[in-house]
Design an enzyme around this catalytic site. Structure first.
Site, mmCIF file in Angstrom:
data_model
loop_
_atom_site.group_PDB
_atom_site.id
_atom_site.type_symbol
_atom_site.label_atom_id
_atom_site.label_comp_id
_atom_site.label_asym_id
_atom_site.label_seq_id
_atom_site.Cartn_x
_atom_site.Cartn_y
_atom_site.Cartn_z
ATOM 1 N N ILE A 35 0.687 -1.324 0.031
ATOM 2 C CA ILE A 35 0.054 0.186 -0.025
ATOM 3 C C ILE A 35 0.898 1.210 0.021
ATOM 4 C CG2 ILE A 35 -1.761 1.134 1.223
ATOM 5 C CD1 ILE A 35 -2.655 -1.613 2.507
ATOM 6 N N SER A 47 -7.301 -0.937 10.357
ATOM 7 C CA SER A 47 -7.657 -2.060 9.742
ATOM 8 C C SER A 47 -9.120 -2.283 10.035
ATOM 9 C CB SER A 47 -6.988 -3.189 9.958
ATOM 10 O OG SER A 47 -7.873 -4.494 9.581
ATOM 11 N N TYR A 53 -2.239 -9.449 15.994
ATOM 12 C CA TYR A 53 -2.067 -8.436 14.906
ATOM 13 C C TYR A 53 -3.265 -7.266 14.900
ATOM 14 C CZ TYR A 53 -3.237 -6.148 10.386
ATOM 15 O OH TYR A 53 -3.347 -5.107 9.616
ATOM 16 N N LYS A 80 -3.314 -2.826 16.144
ATOM 17 C CA LYS A 80 -4.266 -1.843 15.753
ATOM 18 C C LYS A 80 -4.978 -1.117 16.764
ATOM 19 C CE LYS A 80 -2.577 -2.478 11.535
ATOM 20 N NZ LYS A 80 -1.179 -1.672 11.088
ATOM 21 N N PHE A 83 -10.561 -1.625 4.353
ATOM 22 C CA PHE A 83 -10.853 -2.977 4.206
ATOM 23 C C PHE A 83 -10.147 -3.873 3.487
ATOM 24 C CE2 PHE A 83 -15.055 -2.618 6.362
ATOM 25 C CZ PHE A 83 -14.777 -1.489 7.244
ATOM 26 N N ASN A 84 -10.554 -4.451 2.283
ATOM 27 C CA ASN A 84 -9.554 -5.213 1.555
ATOM 28 C C ASN A 84 -8.856 -4.942 0.353
ATOM 29 O OD1 ASN A 84 -11.529 -6.988 3.341
ATOM 30 N ND2 ASN A 84 -10.430 -8.494 2.584
ATOM 31 N N LEU A 131 -7.073 -13.538 -0.409
ATOM 32 C CA LEU A 131 -7.822 -14.287 -1.660
ATOM 33 C C LEU A 131 -7.152 -13.809 -2.690
ATOM 34 C CD1 LEU A 131 -10.037 -15.887 -2.555
ATOM 35 C CD2 LEU A 131 -11.483 -14.332 -2.332
ATOM 36 N N VAL A 178 -11.710 -22.724 -1.651
ATOM 37 C CA VAL A 178 -12.569 -21.813 -1.081
ATOM 38 C C VAL A 178 -13.094 -22.287 0.573
ATOM 39 C CG1 VAL A 178 -14.957 -20.830 -1.488
ATOM 40 C CG2 VAL A 178 -13.366 -21.426 -3.294
HETATM 41 P P1 NAD Z 1 3.408 -4.415 3.661
HETATM 42 O O1 NAD Z 1 3.891 -5.537 4.497
HETATM 43 O O2 NAD Z 1 3.393 -4.854 2.131
HETATM 44 O O3 NAD Z 1 4.196 -3.251 3.972
HETATM 45 C C1 NAD Z 1 4.742 -2.777 5.153
HETATM 46 C C2 NAD Z 1 5.903 -2.335 5.175
HETATM 47 O O4 NAD Z 1 6.318 -2.038 6.297
HETATM 48 C C3 NAD Z 1 6.932 -3.289 4.455
HETATM 49 O O5 NAD Z 1 7.809 -2.752 3.301
HETATM 50 C C4 NAD Z 1 7.960 -3.764 5.565
HETATM 51 O O6 NAD Z 1 9.231 -3.915 4.922
HETATM 52 C C5 NAD Z 1 7.951 -2.334 6.432
HETATM 53 N N1 NAD Z 1 7.951 -2.628 7.715
HETATM 54 C C6 NAD Z 1 7.899 -3.426 8.667
HETATM 55 N N2 NAD Z 1 8.335 -3.253 9.943
HETATM 56 C C7 NAD Z 1 9.268 -2.316 9.784
HETATM 57 C C8 NAD Z 1 9.970 -1.699 10.744
HETATM 58 N N3 NAD Z 1 10.165 -1.857 12.106
HETATM 59 N N4 NAD Z 1 10.707 -0.321 10.363
HETATM 60 C C9 NAD Z 1 10.620 -0.219 8.810
HETATM 61 N N5 NAD Z 1 9.903 -0.676 8.263
HETATM 62 C C10 NAD Z 1 9.016 -1.816 8.505
HETATM 63 O O7 NAD Z 1 2.129 -4.604 3.907
HETATM 64 P P2 NAD Z 1 0.767 -3.570 3.427
HETATM 65 O O8 NAD Z 1 -0.119 -4.373 2.796
HETATM 66 O O9 NAD Z 1 1.351 -2.523 2.539
HETATM 67 O O10 NAD Z 1 0.227 -2.744 4.574
HETATM 68 C C11 NAD Z 1 0.475 -1.670 4.886
HETATM 69 C C12 NAD Z 1 -0.059 -1.363 6.299
HETATM 70 O O11 NAD Z 1 -1.539 -1.525 6.032
HETATM 71 C C13 NAD Z 1 0.287 -2.327 7.541
HETATM 72 O O12 NAD Z 1 0.432 -1.578 8.631
HETATM 73 C C14 NAD Z 1 -1.067 -3.278 7.640
HETATM 74 O O13 NAD Z 1 -1.432 -3.730 8.874
HETATM 75 C C15 NAD Z 1 -2.172 -2.292 7.368
HETATM 76 N N6 NAD Z 1 -3.151 -2.927 6.594
HETATM 77 C C16 NAD Z 1 -3.005 -3.675 5.322
HETATM 78 C C17 NAD Z 1 -4.170 -4.543 4.902
HETATM 79 C C18 NAD Z 1 -3.801 -5.238 3.659
HETATM 80 O O14 NAD Z 1 -5.051 -6.089 3.447
HETATM 81 N N7 NAD Z 1 -2.944 -5.256 3.149
HETATM 82 C C19 NAD Z 1 -5.454 -4.374 5.513
HETATM 83 C C20 NAD Z 1 -5.558 -3.435 6.555
HETATM 84 C C21 NAD Z 1 -4.349 -2.838 6.991
HETATM 85 C C1 WQD Z 2 -11.097 -13.009 1.944
HETATM 86 C C2 WQD Z 2 -12.144 -14.088 2.006
HETATM 87 C C3 WQD Z 2 -11.766 -16.061 3.208
HETATM 88 C C4 WQD Z 2 -8.142 -17.049 0.754
HETATM 89 C C5 WQD Z 2 -7.766 -10.399 5.995
HETATM 90 C C6 WQD Z 2 -7.123 -10.044 7.427
HETATM 91 C C7 WQD Z 2 -7.515 -8.696 7.725
HETATM 92 C C8 WQD Z 2 -7.096 -7.700 6.695
HETATM 93 C C9 WQD Z 2 -7.445 -8.135 5.190
HETATM 94 C C10 WQD Z 2 -5.186 -6.500 7.411
HETATM 95 C C11 WQD Z 2 -12.746 -14.746 3.044
HETATM 96 C C12 WQD Z 2 -11.697 -16.198 1.590
HETATM 97 C C13 WQD Z 2 -9.281 -16.465 1.325
HETATM 98 C C14 WQD Z 2 -8.191 -18.409 0.409
HETATM 99 C C15 WQD Z 2 -10.644 -18.160 0.528
HETATM 100 N N1 WQD Z 2 -5.669 -7.480 6.869
HETATM 101 N N2 WQD Z 2 -10.393 -17.133 1.018
HETATM 102 N N3 WQD Z 2 -9.550 -18.835 0.078
HETATM 103 O O1 WQD Z 2 -10.272 -12.656 5.777
HETATM 104 O O2 WQD Z 2 -11.084 -10.226 4.997
HETATM 105 O O3 WQD Z 2 -8.941 -10.291 6.099
HETATM 106 O O4 WQD Z 2 -6.838 -9.481 5.113
HETATM 107 O O5 WQD Z 2 -5.543 -5.716 8.164
HETATM 108 O O6 WQD Z 2 -7.184 -8.287 9.160
HETATM 109 O O7 WQD Z 2 -7.754 -10.768 8.349
HETATM 110 O O8 WQD Z 2 -9.122 -11.286 3.860
HETATM 111 O O9 WQD Z 2 -8.313 -12.299 1.570
HETATM 112 O O10 WQD Z 2 -7.887 -13.361 3.765
HETATM 113 O O11 WQD Z 2 -10.017 -13.596 2.953
HETATM 114 O O12 WQD Z 2 -11.871 -18.957 0.180
HETATM 115 O O13 WQD Z 2 -7.089 -18.912 -0.239
HETATM 116 O O14 WQD Z 2 -11.857 -15.076 1.080
HETATM 117 O O15 WQD Z 2 -12.448 -17.169 3.765
HETATM 118 O O16 WQD Z 2 -14.008 -15.237 2.921
HETATM 119 P P1 WQD Z 2 -10.015 -11.156 5.200
HETATM 120 P P2 WQD Z 2 -8.810 -12.743 2.834
#
Ligand code: NAD
Ligand code: WQD
Length: 345
Positions: A19, A131, A155, A159, A184-185, A206, A223
């Site tokens: 992100i 999140s 985790y 948050k 969200f996702n 997913l 699934v």
């Molecule tokens: P990501 O792992 O791709 O990015 C996080 C980055 O932080 C990585 O590049 C990692 O190397 C760096 N990092 C971790 N610990 C560190 C530290 N101590 N010092 C410096 N760098 C560090 O993850 P993302 O999917 O881009 O997510 C970014 C943020 O958004 C995270 O905080 C995650 O919890 C939150 N978030 C992600 C999702 C998702 O589904 N991807 C959903 C909700 C919230």
């Molecule tokens: C989505 C849907 C699964 C994989 C997670 C974290 C959440 C947030 C986002 C950071 C669900 C189904 C998944 C697979 C499947 N991250 N699924 N087969 O569960 O909403 O959330 O990521 O904050 O904290 O818990 O996302 O992509 O894992 O799953 O059927 O191989 O897909 O059961 O219904 P989720 P997901």
């Protein structure tokens, strides 16, 4: 003489990640100067070359573990950023259950050392990656920002705890602005196909699982559950294009310039999409067939999770605008051009 405006400098912590890298591009397009900080614990240095290719300029990068307070403070002394966006942290729910201390240590320490350095440097604008997982106990959809927070994994608790730390800080420092963005996702990728999500090992989420099946790295999609109380029995989520999410951070930064205190916003589309709907949308957008097998429910999963995103529209002036087809097309474009993810550099 032409007036040269100074670009506002933003520290993008975790900016080499999925992100964060997309947000660096959104900031660049909106006229901010992004400085990237990352320890590369879950990302690769080659993302920086890719960002340069897309933006046509290089970005300043510090390889730093933000848990180190002295080095983090030194960074603020060198850069004097106007604001901070904090993506840095570990994010795998299952791993956090196995290794809770590692998650609490990294996610909390990195946040505390950043906030302490900001306090010493007089920087008072902070945008935090929260999140939808903070709505742990809520079953009534759509989710609203004033719903109670709770959690089911270490985790998720990091948050919830960081949100509380920021609320407390804003009580103590009336000039501090903290924006909690509850994602969200996120799926999809920049349309260039040069950056995208690059999970290590077998994906937990997913969309990266689907794209790895499509590219032939995995055999079939499992699934998890077809007996949920949802229209087709599979889990429903609020998928959002990562570029929309990135633009939400630009809106949050603008908001933090004109506000003080702590505010939370949902960043989602408000549309619930089931696992099977996402698979079908992906097949249509990519022309690839995704073989699948129905399995039992995954532990800890909920039936439905989607946002009411109206507060972000009303207050931040932000709304997701990319549809499911675009999300699927861009996820596939990234995966097919980079079957092995980012190159080692
Ligand atoms: P990501 O792992 O791709 O990015 C996080 C980055 O932080 C990585 O590049 C990692 O190397 C760096 N990092 C971790 N610990 C560190 C530290 N101590 N010092 C410096 N760098 C560090 O993850 P993302 O999917 O881009 O997510 C970014 C943020 O958004 C995270 O905080 C995650 O919890 C939150 N978030 C992600 C999702 C998702 O589904 N991807 C959903 C909700 C919230
Ligand atoms: C989505 C849907 C699964 C994989 C997670 C974290 C959440 C947030 C986002 C950071 C669900 C189904 C998944 C697979 C499947 N991250 N699924 N087969 O569960 O909403 O959330 O990521 O904050 O904290 O818990 O996302 O992509 O894992 O799953 O059927 O191989 O897909 O059961 O219904 P989720 P997901």
């Amino acid at each position: 003489m032409q007036k040269i405006e100074k670009r506002e400098k933003v520290l993008v912590c975790g900016g080499a990640g999925y992100i964060g890298s997309h947000t660096v591009l959104a900031l660049e397009r909106a006229g901010f100067e992004a400085v990237i900080v990352d320890d590369l614990s879950n990302s690769k240095a080659s993302v920086l070359d890719r960002l340069q290719q897309i933006a046509g300029r290089s970005f300043k990068f510090y390889r730093l573990d933000l848990c180190k307070p002295r080095e983090t403070l030194e960074l603020f002394r060198q850069e004097s950023p106007a604001a901070v966006i904090h993506f840095a942290g570990y994010k795998a729910v299952g791993e956090s259950v196995e290794k809770p201390l590692m998650y609490y240590r990294n996610n909390l320490d990195s946040t505390l050392s950043l906030l302490e350095a900001m306090q010493k440097a007089g920087c008072r604008r902070f945008v935090f990656s929260s999140s939808a997982t903070v709505y742990g106990g809520v079953t009534r959809m759509p989710l609203h920002e004033d719903d109670p927070t709770s959690c089911t994994s270490p985790y998720g608790w990091t948050k919830v705890m960081i949100e509380q730390i920021l609320r407390d800080l804003c009580v103590a420092d009336k000039a501090f602005s903290a924006v909690l963005l509850r994602y969200f996702n996120p799926i999809g990728a920049d349309p260039s196909g040069l950056i995208g999500e690059d999970p290590q090992g077998i994906p937990n989420n997913l969309m990266p699982y689907i794209t790895q099946v499509a590219v032939g790295k995995l055999d079939k999609l499992h699934v998890f559950g077809k007996d949920y109380p949802t229209p087709d029995g599979t889990g429903v989520r609020d998928y959002i294009h990562v570029s929309d999410l990135a633009e939400g951070h630009v809106a949050a930064l603008d908001f933090s310039r004109r506000s003080v205190g702590c505010r939370a916003f949902n960043l989602g589309t408000g549309q619930g999409v089931s696992v099977l709907e996402l698979v079908h949308a992906f097949e249509k957008a990519s022309g690839q067939k995704i073989p699948l097998q129905i399995e039992g429910r995954r532990a800890g999963d909920i039936a439905e999770c989607y946002a009411d995103p109206s507060l972000a529209e009303e207050v931040l002036g932000w709304k997701a605008c990319r549809d499911l087809e675009e999300m699927c097309r861009d996820s596939w474009n990234w995966q097919k051009n980079n079957p092995g993810g980012f190159p080692e550099s």
